[in-house]
Design a protein around this motif. Structure first.
Motif, PDB file in Angstrom:
ATOM      1  N   LEU A 232       4.922   1.423  47.287  1.00 44.86           N
ATOM      2  CA  LEU A 232       4.574   2.799  46.944  1.00 44.86           C
ATOM      3  C   LEU A 232       4.909   3.747  48.097  1.00 44.86           C
ATOM      4  O   LEU A 232       5.486   4.821  47.899  1.00 44.86           O
ATOM      5  N   GLN A 233       4.586   3.334  49.318  1.00 42.48           N
ATOM      6  CA  GLN A 233       4.867   4.198  50.469  1.00 42.48           C
ATOM      7  C   GLN A 233       6.367   4.336  50.720  1.00 42.48           C
ATOM      8  O   GLN A 233       6.824   5.376  51.208  1.00 42.48           O
ATOM      9  N   VAL A 234       7.149   3.307  50.385  1.00 39.85           N
ATOM     10  CA  VAL A 234       8.615   3.417  50.499  1.00 39.85           C
ATOM     11  C   VAL A 234       9.120   4.496  49.525  1.00 39.85           C
ATOM     12  O   VAL A 234       9.967   5.331  49.873  1.00 39.85           O
ATOM     13  N   GLU A 707       5.254   1.668  58.393  1.00 44.84           N
ATOM     14  CA  GLU A 707       6.381   0.726  58.243  1.00 44.84           C
ATOM     15  C   GLU A 707       7.414   1.292  57.265  1.00 44.84           C
ATOM     16  O   GLU A 707       8.623   1.202  57.496  1.00 44.84           O
ATOM     17  N   ALA A 708       6.929   1.872  56.156  1.00 41.54           N
ATOM     18  CA  ALA A 708       7.835   2.400  55.126  1.00 41.54           C
ATOM     19  C   ALA A 708       8.671   3.551  55.684  1.00 41.54           C
ATOM     20  O   ALA A 708       9.880   3.641  55.436  1.00 41.54           O
ATOM     21  N   THR A 709       8.029   4.422  56.456  1.00 38.24           N
ATOM     22  CA  THR A 709       8.746   5.557  57.044  1.00 38.24           C
ATOM     23  C   THR A 709       9.863   5.067  57.956  1.00 38.24           C
ATOM     24  O   THR A 709      10.979   5.596  57.939  1.00 38.24           O
ATOM     25  N   ALA A 710       9.553   4.017  58.744  1.00 37.41           N
ATOM     26  CA  ALA A 710      10.562   3.465  59.663  1.00 37.41           C
ATOM     27  C   ALA A 710      11.721   2.833  58.893  1.00 37.41           C
ATOM     28  O   ALA A 710      12.894   3.037  59.231  1.00 37.41           O
ATOM     29  N   VAL A 711      11.413   2.081  57.838  1.00 37.48           N
ATOM     30  CA  VAL A 711      12.454   1.419  57.035  1.00 37.48           C
ATOM     31  C   VAL A 711      13.376   2.459  56.402  1.00 37.48           C
ATOM     32  O   VAL A 711      14.601   2.343  56.443  1.00 37.48           O
ATOM     33  N   VAL A 712      12.780   3.519  55.829  1.00 36.79           N
ATOM     34  CA  VAL A 712      13.574   4.544  55.131  1.00 36.79           C
ATOM     35  C   VAL A 712      14.386   5.375  56.125  1.00 36.79           C
ATOM     36  O   VAL A 712      15.531   5.740  55.850  1.00 36.79           O
ATOM     37  N   ALA A 713      13.811   5.654  57.297  1.00 42.08           N
ATOM     38  CA  ALA A 713      14.556   6.422  58.309  1.00 42.08           C
ATOM     39  C   ALA A 713      15.818   5.668  58.731  1.00 42.08           C
ATOM     40  O   ALA A 713      16.879   6.264  58.935  1.00 42.08           O
ATOM     41  N   ALA A 714      15.701   4.341  58.839  1.00 40.81           N
ATOM     42  CA  ALA A 714      16.849   3.531  59.270  1.00 40.81           C
ATOM     43  C   ALA A 714      17.843   3.298  58.139  1.00 40.81           C
ATOM     44  O   ALA A 714      19.048   3.145  58.379  1.00 40.81           O
ATOM     45  N   ASP A 715      17.338   3.272  56.877  1.00 42.27           N
ATOM     46  CA  ASP A 715      18.212   2.906  55.751  1.00 42.27           C
ATOM     47  C   ASP A 715      17.702   3.590  54.472  1.00 42.27           C
ATOM     48  O   ASP A 715      17.075   2.949  53.623  1.00 42.27           O
ATOM     49  N   PRO A 716      17.985   4.903  54.329  1.00 40.47           N
ATOM     50  CA  PRO A 716      17.410   5.664  53.198  1.00 40.47           C
ATOM     51  C   PRO A 716      17.740   5.085  51.829  1.00 40.47           C
ATOM     52  O   PRO A 716      16.932   5.162  50.907  1.00 40.47           O
ATOM     53  N   GLU A 717      18.916   4.495  51.661  1.00 43.12           N
ATOM     54  CA  GLU A 717      19.309   3.960  50.356  1.00 43.12           C
ATOM     55  C   GLU A 717      18.869   2.519  50.158  1.00 43.12           C
ATOM     56  O   GLU A 717      19.144   1.912  49.127  1.00 43.12           O
ATOM     57  N   LEU A 718      18.220   1.938  51.175  1.00 40.77           N
ATOM     58  CA  LEU A 718      17.744   0.541  51.129  1.00 40.77           C
ATOM     59  C   LEU A 718      18.901  -0.438  50.878  1.00 40.77           C
ATOM     60  O   LEU A 718      18.722  -1.464  50.212  1.00 40.77           O
ATOM     61  N   THR A 719      20.057  -0.122  51.428  1.00 40.33           N
ATOM     62  CA  THR A 719      21.243  -0.969  51.249  1.00 40.33           C
ATOM     63  C   THR A 719      21.030  -2.350  51.846  1.00 40.33           C
ATOM     64  O   THR A 719      21.482  -3.356  51.295  1.00 40.33           O
ATOM     65  N   ASP A 720      20.311  -2.399  52.991  1.00 42.42           N
ATOM     66  CA  ASP A 720      20.123  -3.679  53.688  1.00 42.42           C
ATOM     67  C   ASP A 720      18.961  -4.489  53.123  1.00 42.42           C
ATOM     68  O   ASP A 720      18.733  -5.617  53.553  1.00 42.42           O
ATOM     69  N   THR A 721      18.196  -3.907  52.202  1.00 43.32           N
ATOM     70  CA  THR A 721      17.039  -4.624  51.639  1.00 43.32           C
ATOM     71  C   THR A 721      17.089  -4.566  50.112  1.00 43.32           C
ATOM     72  O   THR A 721      16.282  -3.872  49.480  1.00 43.32           O
ATOM     73  N   PRO A 722      18.042  -5.274  49.490  1.00 41.01           N
ATOM     74  CA  PRO A 722      18.188  -5.199  48.025  1.00 41.01           C
ATOM     75  C   PRO A 722      16.939  -5.665  47.277  1.00 41.01           C
ATOM     76  O   PRO A 722      16.635  -5.170  46.195  1.00 41.01           O
ATOM     77  N   GLU A 723      16.207  -6.630  47.859  1.00 40.85           N
ATOM     78  CA  GLU A 723      14.986  -7.111  47.175  1.00 40.85           C
ATOM     79  C   GLU A 723      13.946  -5.992  47.089  1.00 40.85           C
ATOM     80  O   GLU A 723      13.228  -5.861  46.093  1.00 40.85           O
ATOM     81  N   LEU A 724      13.860  -5.188  48.159  1.00 44.49           N
ATOM     82  CA  LEU A 724      12.926  -4.063  48.157  1.00 44.49           C
ATOM     83  C   LEU A 724      13.352  -3.032  47.115  1.00 44.49           C
ATOM     84  O   LEU A 724      12.529  -2.490  46.372  1.00 44.49           O
ATOM     85  N   ASP A 729      12.384  -0.560  41.805  1.00 41.87           N
ATOM     86  CA  ASP A 729      12.776  -0.290  40.421  1.00 41.87           C
ATOM     87  C   ASP A 729      11.785  -0.904  39.431  1.00 41.87           C
ATOM     88  O   ASP A 729      11.499  -0.338  38.381  1.00 41.87           O
ATOM     89  N   ALA A 730      11.280  -2.099  39.784  1.00 42.86           N
ATOM     90  CA  ALA A 730      10.395  -2.808  38.855  1.00 42.86           C
ATOM     91  C   ALA A 730       8.979  -2.213  38.844  1.00 42.86           C
ATOM     92  O   ALA A 730       8.410  -1.965  37.786  1.00 42.86           O
ATOM     93  N   LEU A 731       8.424  -1.988  40.041  1.00 40.79           N
ATOM     94  CA  LEU A 731       7.041  -1.512  40.115  1.00 40.79           C
ATOM     95  C   LEU A 731       6.939  -0.011  39.865  1.00 40.79           C
ATOM     96  O   LEU A 731       5.988   0.462  39.283  1.00 40.79           O
ATOM     97  N   LEU A 732       7.915   0.730  40.360  1.00 39.69           N
ATOM     98  CA  LEU A 732       7.916   2.169  40.146  1.00 39.69           C
ATOM     99  C   LEU A 732       9.060   2.479  39.202  1.00 39.69           C
ATOM    100  O   LEU A 732      10.141   2.860  39.620  1.00 39.69           O
TER     101      LEU A 732
END
Length: 743
Positions: A232-234, A707-724, A729-732
């Motif tokens: 949710l925070q992501v 943690e979510a803010t740091a992950v998104v700042a480094a990779d806004p499109e979540l290219t490096d974390t396909p599972e996330l 997509d599934a939960l939200l």
């Protein structure tokens, strides 16, 4: 078959159409993944009896208990038979009741001394907790020694259940899908998971449903709570990141402009809280990306004044400001109070208007053609700096000259598409200020409004009077209700006015409601089975404005000037009633919750809320805020027919005990539990929070946000974390993403 589709498989295919239908209709579970995320509410152990004294009223529960005694009683002159079985656990008692031909099997199955699992809805009859016709499974009576040993010490998951689908049936259904847990996609980045020492997601799902020890449950809960908070925070962090990339026009206040002229007319000084919040809002307006700010303040803390000053600052900076209200009554009220506060400064464009004045227009769906045409013209030419309206502001034909700020009043009353449509009317995205008088605990603000910066106005202006609140138990003590009406007469006698609030209008109600009313009013009707006072109070249709107004004018308030107000009246009629009430020409206004927000009549000192148990805690707090707005103290009387021991009465007691809206919002949230933190009505979908408790899990939410803010700042499109990305997509799902987008 890929990982996602395994958990997306329909329960119909796995469990059969009958069970799947009940799960979908009553529990909102449609897929294998939904069922795997339907977690046990608690766990029972063989030898550990449920605390019967703590059972929640009006909920489907499952208990493990021992039969203390069993007896058959007759009624209706011996024609009817009733089996009463008393369960005990040493801390409390619970009565089971069976009627008619249905008494023989439980009488045989459940002799004194036997134990079992029992499921049903808890009610109160003769001040005793009871389950009527519960389903049950005897424990250990016919089991062999091996089965008893296998059962001993085992943790039994107790699931949130519903009629027709008891906890043990859900247990069997979970057993059928549990092997699929191995295919669950793990959303947490491996480094984060390792760093926090979490078990993998498939293991967490196994442990939460079939724990061997209490430690297994704790491992699973910590992991699953983190998943919910983090995903949710992501989503919110991505929203904030995207907003920061949007362009907006900076709107900085101008010296000696409309704002300064308005401030010079104020007969009071701003509170420290108002000054602090204003500074935060002005700083947001001065940025070149859209401000998204939530202004939350106690009832009567002066939010409207703060919002108006922000709107005037935007007009000074060459833009226009729009205030969106949820109802016509509220839009008219805001327009009236803002034009009164501004005086000559709201008369821009008229002959002899003062310097710096602007035009303040109202736009609602029920306006006449000529007035509407003029309002639309004033908006498109820029003649009107301020506009106040309902959803009519959103229509395609409405055009602005330069929309700089949108103020949304009572955010929770608007659909997301409506807010977004208004925001899209600026040449560049306008700044957004969302106001709510419902105090929101910090964790909820982080969770629900996580893409908005938050300003809190918790200081009441000087001169606001205290409000005394009392519960009036109408069924237990009818003379208390008579005294309530005497108090209303006393207030009117002192020159003050009063509100009487009812949950229902009372005209053009559905046939069902009418049938219900007939069914409950018929004198001397024979009942097939005994029912509790609480049942009776619940079954009776909510009290209605039209009926109560008639009873009051003919009875306890005879001779007073009583009028009614509700949402189905014509807008002009509603406005006329409010004007008469504000002018002191009406003594008592009998209304629905249409008066809940924004209505400001300082001379109104008393409020009687009928069937107060039918309203939520925060709503009662909102309603109460309509009195005590002047120099005289306020009085709020909460009338209820619910029994003293019921949770409904406990809720009313909590409202009577404190005027602290933040404390009440915590109580409200705790009572609703995981039900609907994200606002089902706004998003149109089930809340994705099943394990996370926003009140209790503040540390988890704050850490997940970081943690979510740091992950998104480094990779806004979540290219490096396909599972996330998959989990997002599934939960939200698309609908909820849209809700978060537009909050």
């Amino acid at each position: 078959m890929d990982h996602v589709s395994a958990l997306d498989e329909s329960l119909k295919k796995t469990l059969g159409p009958a069970t799947a239908k009940v799960m979908a209709e009553h529990l909102g579970l449609h897929t294998v993944g939904d069922l795997l995320h339907h977690y046990p509410r608690r766990y029972e152990e063989r030898g550990q009896l449920t605390k019967l004294a703590d059972l929640p009223l009006d909920e489907d529960v499952t208990v493990v208990a021992q039969v203390a005694d069993s007896r058959v009683l007759t009624f209706n002159g011996g024609r009817g038979r009733r089996l009463e079985i008393t369960l005990t656990d040493g801390s409390g008692r619970l009565q089971l009741v069976f009627f008619g031909k249905g008494i023989h099997k439980p009488q045989h199955d459940l002799p004194p001394g036997s134990r079992g699992m029992f499921a049903g809805k808890v009610s109160v009859f003769n001040r005793k907790l009871q389950l009527a016709h519960p389903t049950y499974v005897p424990l250990g009576r016919d089991d062999g020694e091996e089965a008893v040993d296998a059962f001993a010490g085992k943790l039994i998951p107790i699931y949130p259940a519903c009629k027709g689908l008891e906890s043990w049936k859900i247990t069997k259904a979970v057993d059928a899908v549990l092997p699929r847990a191995a295919e669950a996609v793990d959303p947490l980045p491996p480094a984060l998971r390792a760093g926090r020492g979490f078990v993998p997601l498939p293991e967490a799902l196994l442990k939460v449903h079939r724990p061997a020890t209490r430690a297994d449950i704790e491992d699973a809960r910590q992991r699953l709570k983190w998943d919910e908070a983090f995903v949710l925070q992501v989503a919110l962090a991505r929203r904030r990141h995207a907003d920061a990339q949007l362009p907006a026009v900076a709107r900085r206040p101008v010296a000696d402009g409309l704002l300064d002229a308005f401030d010079a007319t104020l007969p009071f000084t701003l509170t420290d809280g108002q000054r602090k919040v204003t500074a935060e809002i002005f700083a947001g307006l001065a940025t070149e990306h859209p401000m998204h700010r939530l202004l939350q303040g106690e009832v009567g803390s002066g939010k409207t004044l703060v919002a108006l000053r922000a709107m005037l600052a935007v007009v000074d900076a060459g833009g226009q400001a729009a205030m969106l209200a949820p109802t016509e009554v509220l839009a008219q009220q805001h327009h009236r109070s803002i034009t009164e506060m501004m005086g000559a400064l709201a008369q821009g464009g008229t002959l002899g208007s003062v310097e710096n004045a602007t035009k303040v227009v109202l736009l609602t769906g029920s306006m006449g053609t000529a007035a509407r045409r003029q309002a639309l013209l004033d908006l498109v030419t820029g003649e009107a700096g301020l506009v106040i309206g309902t959803h009519a502001l959103i229509e395609d034909k409405v055009r602005f000259h330069d929309l700089g700020l949108v103020v949304v009043d009572e955010q929770h009353r608007f659909g997301v598409e409506q807010r977004d449509a208004l925001r899209s009317k600026g040449k560049q995205p306008p700044h957004l200020l969302v106001m709510t008088a419902t105090p929101i605990p910090r964790t909820v603000a982080m969770t629900v409004f996580g893409d908005l910066e938050t300003s809190v106005l918790d200081q009441l202006p000087a001169g606001r009077s205290p409000i005394a609140t009392h519960v009036v138990p109408a069924a237990d003590k009818p003379h208390f209700l008579a005294r309530a009406w005497e108090r209303v007469r006393e207030e009117v006698g002192k020159g003050h006015q009063a509100y009487v609030v009812c949950p229902r209008i009372g005209d053009e109600e559905s046939d069902e409601a009418a049938k219900g009313a007939k069914g409950t009013k018929k004198p001397g009707a024979k009942k097939a089975a005994a029912s509790s006072p609480e049942d009776e109070a619940e079954k009776r249709p909510p009290l209605a404005v039209i009926e109560i107004a008639g009873q009051l004018t003919a009875g306890p308030l005879a001779g007073l000037r009583v009028e009614i107000l509700h949402g189905r009246m014509q807008p002009d009629d509603k406005d006329a009633v409010m004007r008469r009430f504000a002018a002191g020409e009406v003594d008592v206004l009998v209304a629905t919750t249409v008066i809940e927000v924004g209505v400001n009549v300082p001379n109104a000192t008393a409020m009687v809320i009928m069937d107060a148990d039918r309203f939520g805690v925060s709503q009662l707090h909102q309603l109460r805020g309509r009195v005590g707005r002047g120099s005289a103290p306020g009085l709020c009387l909460l009338v209820s027919e619910m029994p003293e021991a019921s949770p409904a009465r406990a809720r009313l007691g909590a409202v009577a005990a404190t005027l602290d809206g933040f404390e009440l919002s915590r109580i409200d949230l705790e009572q609703r539990r995981e039900g609907d933190v994200l606002g089902q009505a706004q998003s149109g979908v089930r809340s994705s929070l099943r394990m996370l408790a926003v009140i209790e899990d503040e540390e988890i939410i704050a850490a997940a946000r970081e943690e979510a803010t740091a992950v998104v700042a480094a990779d806004p499109e979540l290219t490096d974390t396909p599972e996330l990305r998959t989990a997002l997509d599934a939960l939200l799902d698309a609908e909820r993403e849209r809700y978060l987008d537009k909050g």
